[in-house]
Design a protein around this motif. Structure first.
Motif, PDB file in Angstrom:
ATOM      1  N   ILE B  11     -15.079 -43.238  38.233  1.00 45.29           N
ATOM      2  CA  ILE B  11     -16.602 -44.143  38.149  1.00 45.29           C
ATOM      3  C   ILE B  11     -17.177 -45.367  38.463  1.00 45.29           C
ATOM      4  O   ILE B  11     -17.883 -45.227  39.436  1.00 45.29           O
ATOM      5  N   ALA B  12     -16.365 -45.663  39.150  1.00 45.11           N
ATOM      6  CA  ALA B  12     -15.248 -46.780  40.399  1.00 45.11           C
ATOM      7  C   ALA B  12     -15.590 -45.856  41.755  1.00 45.11           C
ATOM      8  O   ALA B  12     -16.555 -46.530  42.149  1.00 45.11           O
ATOM      9  N   HIS B  13     -15.379 -45.070  41.882  1.00 42.50           N
ATOM     10  CA  HIS B  13     -15.936 -44.152  42.387  1.00 42.50           C
ATOM     11  C   HIS B  13     -17.907 -44.157  43.082  1.00 42.50           C
ATOM     12  O   HIS B  13     -17.810 -44.132  43.907  1.00 42.50           O
ATOM     13  N   LEU B  14     -18.525 -43.507  41.245  1.00 47.04           N
ATOM     14  CA  LEU B  14     -19.102 -43.680  41.633  1.00 47.04           C
ATOM     15  C   LEU B  14     -20.436 -45.114  41.953  1.00 47.04           C
ATOM     16  O   LEU B  14     -21.773 -44.913  42.350  1.00 47.04           O
ATOM     17  N   ALA B  15     -19.529 -45.831  41.617  1.00 50.55           N
ATOM     18  CA  ALA B  15     -20.418 -47.109  41.777  1.00 50.55           C
ATOM     19  C   ALA B  15     -19.911 -47.682  43.383  1.00 50.55           C
ATOM     20  O   ALA B  15     -19.850 -49.034  43.118  1.00 50.55           O
ATOM     21  N   ARG B  16     -18.602 -46.867  43.879  1.00 54.97           N
ATOM     22  CA  ARG B  16     -18.395 -47.504  45.451  1.00 54.97           C
ATOM     23  C   ARG B  16     -17.589 -48.809  44.726  1.00 54.97           C
ATOM     24  O   ARG B  16     -18.452 -49.849  45.830  1.00 54.97           O
ATOM     25  N   ILE B  17     -16.713 -49.272  44.342  1.00 52.52           N
ATOM     26  CA  ILE B  17     -15.276 -50.439  43.591  1.00 52.52           C
ATOM     27  C   ILE B  17     -14.637 -50.085  44.127  1.00 52.52           C
ATOM     28  O   ILE B  17     -14.455 -49.317  43.091  1.00 52.52           O
ATOM     29  N   ALA B  18     -13.916 -50.470  44.828  1.00 52.25           N
ATOM     30  CA  ALA B  18     -12.455 -49.550  45.137  1.00 52.25           C
ATOM     31  C   ALA B  18     -11.513 -50.396  43.667  1.00 52.25           C
ATOM     32  O   ALA B  18     -11.939 -51.878  43.341  1.00 52.25           O
ATOM     33  N   ILE B  19     -10.559 -49.599  43.133  1.00 51.57           N
ATOM     34  CA  ILE B  19     -10.045 -50.495  42.394  1.00 51.57           C
ATOM     35  C   ILE B  19      -8.781 -50.021  42.072  1.00 51.57           C
ATOM     36  O   ILE B  19      -8.488 -49.027  42.957  1.00 51.57           O
ATOM     37  N   LYS B  20      -8.057 -50.619  42.646  1.00 54.04           N
ATOM     38  CA  LYS B  20      -6.321 -50.161  42.462  1.00 54.04           C
ATOM     39  C   LYS B  20      -5.935 -50.065  41.312  1.00 54.04           C
ATOM     40  O   LYS B  20      -6.237 -50.501  39.464  1.00 54.04           O
ATOM     41  N   GLU B  21      -4.375 -49.595  41.622  1.00 53.26           N
ATOM     42  CA  GLU B  21      -4.400 -48.358  40.204  1.00 53.26           C
ATOM     43  C   GLU B  21      -3.481 -49.339  38.862  1.00 53.26           C
ATOM     44  O   GLU B  21      -4.224 -49.043  38.071  1.00 53.26           O
ATOM     45  N   GLU B  22      -3.007 -50.381  39.053  1.00 55.11           N
ATOM     46  CA  GLU B  22      -2.674 -51.447  38.420  1.00 55.11           C
ATOM     47  C   GLU B  22      -3.897 -51.963  37.851  1.00 55.11           C
ATOM     48  O   GLU B  22      -3.248 -52.441  36.641  1.00 55.11           O
TER      49      GLU B  22
END
Lengths: 496, 95
Positions: B11-22
């Motif tokens: 979902i974060a990729h679909l929303a184009r938001i980089a999310i850190k693994e942690e």
């Protein structure tokens, strides 16, 4: 000229009358407010102060007043929520991603206010993209409520998302302010700070130039210290605007004239579903007191039922994030604001949005993206929009039985900063009484009506029929008179 | 319905938001809390209820199909972090 301090004590209406009587000048009035703004920086109400602009506008007002050409709001210093785009003045929406954005155009609502002669003190802090109920999600720091619990220095939240607006008006550093209300963002902060805040009918104020959060729910409105002041502000803010496709083409009445004090024979609905589990007794008592005030003024109350009330907040938390995820797609590092480079354009988008959005905004964009994604649209978004139809239908039916509805504005008084940090759901519950008005597009107002056991302000809410702002204001005026709310925060914040 | 870490990553990729693994773990928990709470909508019988499309009963206005504004690319691109001659400039998308 009287003591400058006294000028910040005036209501918007009395300041207007004083200017016209030439008791003081717009420049004097503005200087008094600029000083008050500077002394109250610990409250963090403003993202950007505009004292030079304010003085320049005040001088122009004084010239018009001298020539006998005073406009409705000439010379009156107000604050502008930093969600309204202002030509040539940085507009951030409380977000890092928009830091440094200088709009090249003016929102319709702010333009209407300038056309009527209002003076801009500065841009007011808010929850990031108006997402929050405590003004704790702004990139530019928390806004602090001027009110404190009796005998307790704990900093309290001013409500949100229009927290800079509520705090500045309550602290008497602005005569009035603009707000926006998507789920309660005008009414809840008004209740938390002991001021009046009104969300008009959806379509009454133009959304053009207002940074969009959830387009089918967003509505601009006024916040001020009296019902009359709110009526004066609304008359200037409201207009038909061809640039907003959902702006409604109907004449703007003179709302001040609606404040007749006469509500004899009106029927006010008391919805039983608003007696929620665990509602504090003092809120229940305040509501009962409000009912008695209406009776004393010659109105009748009727018990009504809005059976889908319980589902309003969950429906809102699908609809609003879904619309937000679409609206916020424009912040991509290309057209304005922050850009964080990456190996390719996709990485640039992701890095920009990853570092530009705060935690609550990310949460909502992700929820919105999920509920709109393939395979989940019907289960979440379509279902929520059906429930929304049920909620609007509840109100339509009830308004055949009564003229307006009385409820508490919030389930509690202002809480401490950080108290609800780790629990998004308990934060969302702040809007339980206000969100229905957004889902159904109705006008609503919060009136300061009493104090909690801790000495904090509590509000009552009046909801009305679409485009019946006059009736809502009239009832609010009666409650205001009956409540005689004259409590105010002790000034602990002034630098001097 | 609930989401797992992989779904949140997607979902974060679909929303184009980089999310850190942690960040994935706490975000997954928060999203599941919200999703579980909104599921109470399933209690509502909405058979035959039309979804709301407009909160005000109004038909969208039509306007004449004519140019009423524009011609100032410089102002439109003024806030871009990278612009070139009246255009927005982005990293290369084609070799």
């Amino acid at each position: 000229m009287s003591d400058l301090k006294e000028l910040t004590e005036l209501t918007l209406a009395s300041a207007r009358d004083g200017l016209r009587n030439k008791d003081f000048t717009a420049v004097e009035l503005t200087e008094a407010h600029i000083t008050a703004v500077e002394e109250a920086r610990v409250l963090n109400c403003f993202v950007k102060e505009t004292p030079d602009k304010a003085l320049e506008m005040a001088k122009a007002s004084d010239e018009r007043i001298a020539k006998g050409e005073a406009r409705d709001l000439d010379g009156l210093p107000i604050g502008m929520k930093d969600l309204f785009c202002t030509d040539g003045i940085e507009t951030t929406a409380g977000s890092h991603i928009l830091e440094g954005f200088v709009p090249q155009y003016e929102s319709t609502v702010s333009q209407n206010l300038w056309n009527d002669g209002a003076v801009l003190l500065g841009k007011l802090n808010l929850d990031e993209f108006a997402m929050g109920s405590s003004n704790e999600t702004s990139f530019f720091g928390n806004v602090i409520n001027p009110w404190r619990r009796a005998g307790d220095d704990t900093p309290l939240v001013p409500g949100g998302s229009s927290g800079g607006s509520s705090s500045s008006v309550a602290a008497r550093i602005a005569l009035a302010a603009t707000g926006t209300d998507t789920g309660g963002s005008i009414r809840q902060p008004a209740a938390f700070t002991g001021i009046v805040g009104m969300k008009p009918t959806y379509g009454r104020c133009s959304r053009w130039g207002v940074v969009a959060f959830a387009s089918s729910l967003d509505q601009a409105g006024p916040m001020a210290r009296t019902v009359r002041d709110v009526a004066i502000m609304l008359k200037s803010m409201a207009s038909f605007d061809p640039k907003d496709s959902t702006s409604v083409d109907c004449a703007v009445p003179d709302y001040e004239k609606a404040l007749t004090g006469d509500i004899k024979g009106l029927k006010i609905g008391i919805p039983k579903e608003y007696r929620v589990d665990g509602m504090p007794t003092e809120i229940e008592k305040l509501w009962q007191q409000g009912i008695e005030w209406l009776h004393a003024a010659g109105a009748k109350t009727v018990d009504v039922s809005l059976p889908h009330t319980k589902y309003a907040l969950p429906a809102y938390y699908i609809v609003a994030p879904a619309e937000a995820s679409s609206n916020l797609a424009r912040y991509d590092g290309v057209k304005f604001g922050l850009r964080e480079e990456g190996d390719d354009i996709q990485a640039m988008y992701e890095n920009t949005r990853g570092s530009g959005f705060g935690a609550e905004v990310k949460r909502r964009v992700l929820i919105g993206t999920y509920v709109l994604s393939a395979g989940y649209y019907d289960a979440y978004y379509l279902k929520a929009q059906q429930v929304r139809t049920c909620i609007a239908e509840n109100f339509r039916k009830v308004f055949t039985e009564c003229d307006a509805i009385l409820t508490p504005t919030t389930p509690s008084a202002a809480f401490g900063a950080g108290e609800k940090d780790n629990d998004p759901l308990s934060m969302y519950l702040n809007d339980v009484f206000t969100v229905t008005g957004n889902l159904a597009g109705l006008p609503g107002i919060s009136i300061p009506s009493g104090l909690s056991s801790e000495g904090l302000p509590l509000g009552l809410q009046v909801l009305g029929k679409p485009f019946d702002e006059e009736q809502v204001l009239r009832i609010a005026g009666v409650i205001e008179d009956a409540a005689g709310f004259d409590a105010r925060p002790q000034n602990w914040w002034s630098a001097k | 319905m609930s989401v797992d870490k992989d779904t949140v990553r997607r979902i974060a990729h679909l929303a184009r938001i980089a999310i850190k693994e942690e960040e994935l773990e706490p975000m997954t928990g928060e999203l599941n809390t919200i999703l579980a709470w909104v599921e109470q909508l399933d209690e509502v019988d909405t058979d035959g209820v039309p979804p709301m499309t407009s909160v005000v009963e109004a038909t969208l206005r039509q306007r004449a199909d004519e140019v009423t504004d524009g011609g100032y690319a410089d102002r439109v691109t003024k806030n871009a972090s990278n612009r070139n001659d009246g255009f927005f400039a982005v990293p290369k998308v084609m070799e």
